[in-house]
Design a protein around this motif. Sequence first.
Motif, short mmCIF file in Angstrom:
data_model
loop_
_atom_site.label_atom_id
_atom_site.label_comp_id
_atom_site.label_asym_id
_atom_site.label_seq_id
_atom_site.Cartn_x
_atom_site.Cartn_y
_atom_site.Cartn_z
N ARG A 182 0.82 -1.21 0.00
CA ARG A 182 0.00 0.00 0.00
C ARG A 182 0.86 1.26 0.00
NH1 ARG A 182 -4.07 -0.01 4.83
NH2 ARG A 182 -4.53 1.99 3.80
N ALA A 186 2.30 5.48 -3.08
CA ALA A 186 2.42 6.82 -2.53
C ALA A 186 3.88 7.26 -2.48
CB ALA A 186 1.81 6.87 -1.13
N LEU A 189 4.99 8.23 -5.95
CA LEU A 189 4.48 9.56 -6.31
C LEU A 189 5.30 10.66 -5.64
CD1 LEU A 189 2.36 11.25 -7.75
CD2 LEU A 189 0.89 11.02 -5.74
N ILE A 190 5.67 10.43 -4.37
CA ILE A 190 6.48 11.43 -3.66
C ILE A 190 7.84 11.58 -4.32
CG2 ILE A 190 7.65 11.94 -1.48
CD1 ILE A 190 5.29 10.61 -0.05
#
Length: 477
Positions: A182, A186, A189-190
């Motif tokens: 999960r 993210a 993307l960071i």
Amino acid sequence: MRQRRTRSLQWVLVRRLILLQAAMLAIFVGLCAAAFWIANPTLLVDNEAAVAALKGAVERDVNGRLVVRETEELKQFRESFPHVWYIIRDRTGQSVRSGAVPEVYAGTPGLLLDSVEHATLDLNRDDLRPEAYVENTTTKAGPVQIITSTRSSREQTDGLEVNISATVDVARNPDGSRNWQRALPALSLIVLTLVLPIVLVMGLATLVTTPAVVRRSFAGLVDTADQAARIDINTRGMQLPVQRVPQEIAPLVHAFNQTLARLAQGYDQHNRFLTDAAHELRTPIAILRTRAELLTKEPQSERLLQDIERLSHLAQQLLDHQMLERPGDERRSVDLTELGRRVTADLAPLAIEAGYDLAFEPPAGAVHVKANGMQIERALANLVRNAIDHGGGSGTITVGIDGGGGIEVRDEGPGIPPDERENVFQPFYRLQPQSRGAGLGLNLARQIAELHGGTVSILGGSERGARVRIELPVSSC
């Protein structure tokens, strides 16, 4: 088949540099992430460092009361942060404090602070009271709560304070382990958000600077290429400079210079052979002419003398071609009027014997050009001989000089067709394969004229016959 375009070196460099920079940045980010993952570092700010120094100093005395020993670590911390203060409480309500504790932190903390592991207490930005750090931790004295700060007021800064705060919280599974499945989207993307602007800036800088750097680095190569484009048969001994050529291209320039040297050497050897052969031919030709003149005057002997004359003229033309190799410093002021009169007089017997009238049309005064007189004389002689050979054997051959540096030779023969007027200047090219000429006269005249900065052209007009004009730049003297 469509020819493939050559690749531009500067744009190849731009693309590869951008890709290299992006790859290096990605590798750097990956290595940093791996290092942090393996090391799992704990970064401490000043207030958190104060808690770390106090943990080892909190104890209880013989009566069970909280005390703070002056450990070496705490002593060194106080030297670095002389305004440090703290409040330490245990679960029974005992507390110990030190330093100038702001009143806002002196009260009893709420139940929320008793349940958190650690927290930063930050007040309004306009409030001069400093932020503090609270942590519930276990010490030698048991579980305690430490509230501390390295200063009592925001006025105790060094004038400028930069706070960088970053919190990364990875999703966890029910058993407490990190759920990377999960977290990875993210995190990607960071990373993309952080890396992409850097790649774009670096790519834009490369796009702007690389073409300028390449053009500047290859400026010397461009000059060398321009000099190479100006090399012709008259400058075959020229060597290209390598001083401003990039080091990677210098071997190619050296190889090209060696090729030029070999070509010049071979050309000189070829010229020497032709010159020697032409000189050697003159002796047997002279012997043949002498013996032919002793023969009885018959049609066959007359034709033999004409053939010998043609052979002699060809040998002379070969020598004239080698004469073009003479350096330009042999030029001096030449009077075209006097030169034309002399050539006309010398060739008059030959023209009359071939059935022509030979006329000379001088200008009003002298016409001076700066030239090699012998070469100009040979050019004019070749034009007159060409008119004798191709003028039809009748009519008048006229040699004219004008004040603009022009020399014209006109005959009344069949002339030269317009579509052949450029071809006849090629060496050994003849309109009539069985004609008497060797096809070298007009070519030689053009080479001599161009060597002196002039031109040779075949003019048209209503008159019958051929009209060949040499134009030379007139000198001031």
